[in-house]
Design an enzyme around this catalytic site. Structure first.
Site, PDB file in Angstrom:
ATOM      1  CB  SER A 184     -20.091 -17.466  -0.997  1.00  0.00           C
ATOM      2  OG  SER A 184     -19.474 -17.180  -2.116  1.00  0.00           O
ATOM      3  CG  HIS A 230     -24.365 -16.088  -0.128  1.00  0.00           C
ATOM      4  ND1 HIS A 230     -24.036 -15.111  -1.244  1.00  0.00           N
ATOM      5  CD2 HIS A 230     -23.207 -16.854  -0.680  1.00  0.00           C
ATOM      6  CE1 HIS A 230     -23.266 -15.349  -2.335  1.00  0.00           C
ATOM      7  NE2 HIS A 230     -22.657 -16.425  -1.759  1.00  0.00           N
TER       8      HIS A 230
END
Length: 305
Positions: free
Chosen positions: A197, A242
């Site tokens: 991610s 993220h």
């Protein structure tokens, strides 16, 4: 028998000797390159704007033509997104190995490979630094893998074409490290991190910069990124990871596309080095902090697992 003199070039009406290809002496040919006029066999000729040219003249012409480059300095190419394909293959391969080891496609985090390569902050602080990279190729189950690979499949080729393979690889791995660094530095010790991610969000940040540079609509990207970040608040996904990948990927791509043409490569290398130094300092400072509080960390680690 005639006693008439024979012309020096042979008898009148005789066929001249067939020339041979300039690159293949064993191949007679009556074809010639329209540029250099040398004899050439069919295998050595290529279609040109006027007539046929030999491969040597085609190469010389290609060198004299100015190559089209992107805003980051990459040469536009018709080759496929090789780096993106390799990254997807590596992630899928790692997942398959963990499934085989664990015997479960959804609970593959029990696999030995997963345990040895995912990111445990206390393990990294104790010297297992490979986890900050290898954790980016581990995934919690099939859905986690599918979501990340789908995003990589869509976003990756666009960014790879704009940045070129080398720059794209640098952005990918520094975004991955950016996600690990943010989670490691700002996050809690009681966590296990895994997934691509950080790298994927880094590529989303890169795509945002690329589209902005090309004056294309970025509203869809902003909405997708926003939805994903907000959804992190209601799941076990690492918001810090993220965000870290997104910021590093976006800033590094910004430096690459805004680099001046004169000395562009040096400027871009400097941006990569600066990002590495920043992330290295974050890892070192957090590791030193955890090492100082070793007894407390060990106690927390026992309760986390």
């Amino acid at each position: 028998m005639s006693n008439a003199p024979v012309p020096p070039d042979g008898p009148i009406g005789a066929e001249p000797e067939t020339p041979v290809c300039a690159r293949h002496s064993d191949r007679p040919t009556r074809l010639r390159c329209t540029r250099c006029d040398r004899p050439a066999c069919p295998d050595c000729l290529r279609d040109a704007s006027v007539g046929m040219q030999c491969v040597d003249c085609v190469k010389d012409g290609a060198r004299s033509v100015r190559q089209t480059r992107t805003s980051a300095g990459a040469v536009l190419s018709n080759r496929g997104p090789i780096v993106t394909q390799v990254m997807i293959a590596l992630n899928v391969l790692a997942y398959v190995v963990t499934v085989v080891q664990s015997g479960s496609p959804m609970n593959n985090s029990r696999a030995g490979l997963f345990t040895a390569t995912s990111l445990f902050p206390e393990a990294v602080a104790n010297g297992e630094w490979w986890r900050i990279v290898t954790s980016g190729f581990m995934h919690f189950g099939l859905i986690h893998l599918a979501l990340n690979m789908a995003a990589l499949f869509v976003v990756g080729p666009i960014v790879e074409q704009e940045l070129g393979k080398l720059r794209y690889t640098a952005v990918y791995f520094l975004s991955l490290l950016g996600g690990s660094a943010a989670a490691f530095y700002f996050g809690t010790v009681c966590q296990q991190l895994a997934g691509a991610s950080g790298a994927v969000f880094g590529l989303m940040g890169a795509l945002l910069i690329v589209f902005k540079r090309q004056k294309r609509d970025i509203s869809t990207i902003v909405v997708v990124v926003g939805i994903n970040l907000v959804s992190n608040l209601f799941t076990n996904a690492s918001l810090l990871g993220h965000l870290g990948g997104f910021v590093i990927g976006g800033l590094l791509t910004l430096a690459m596309v805004r680099a001046p043409r004169q000395g562009r490569n040096l400027y871009q290398i400097g941006a990569v080095v600066a990002a590495l130094v920043l992330l290295g300092v974050m890892f070192a400072l957090r590791a030193a902090q955890l090492d100082t509080d070793a007894e407390v960390i060990l106690e927390i680690a026992r309760t986390c697992r």
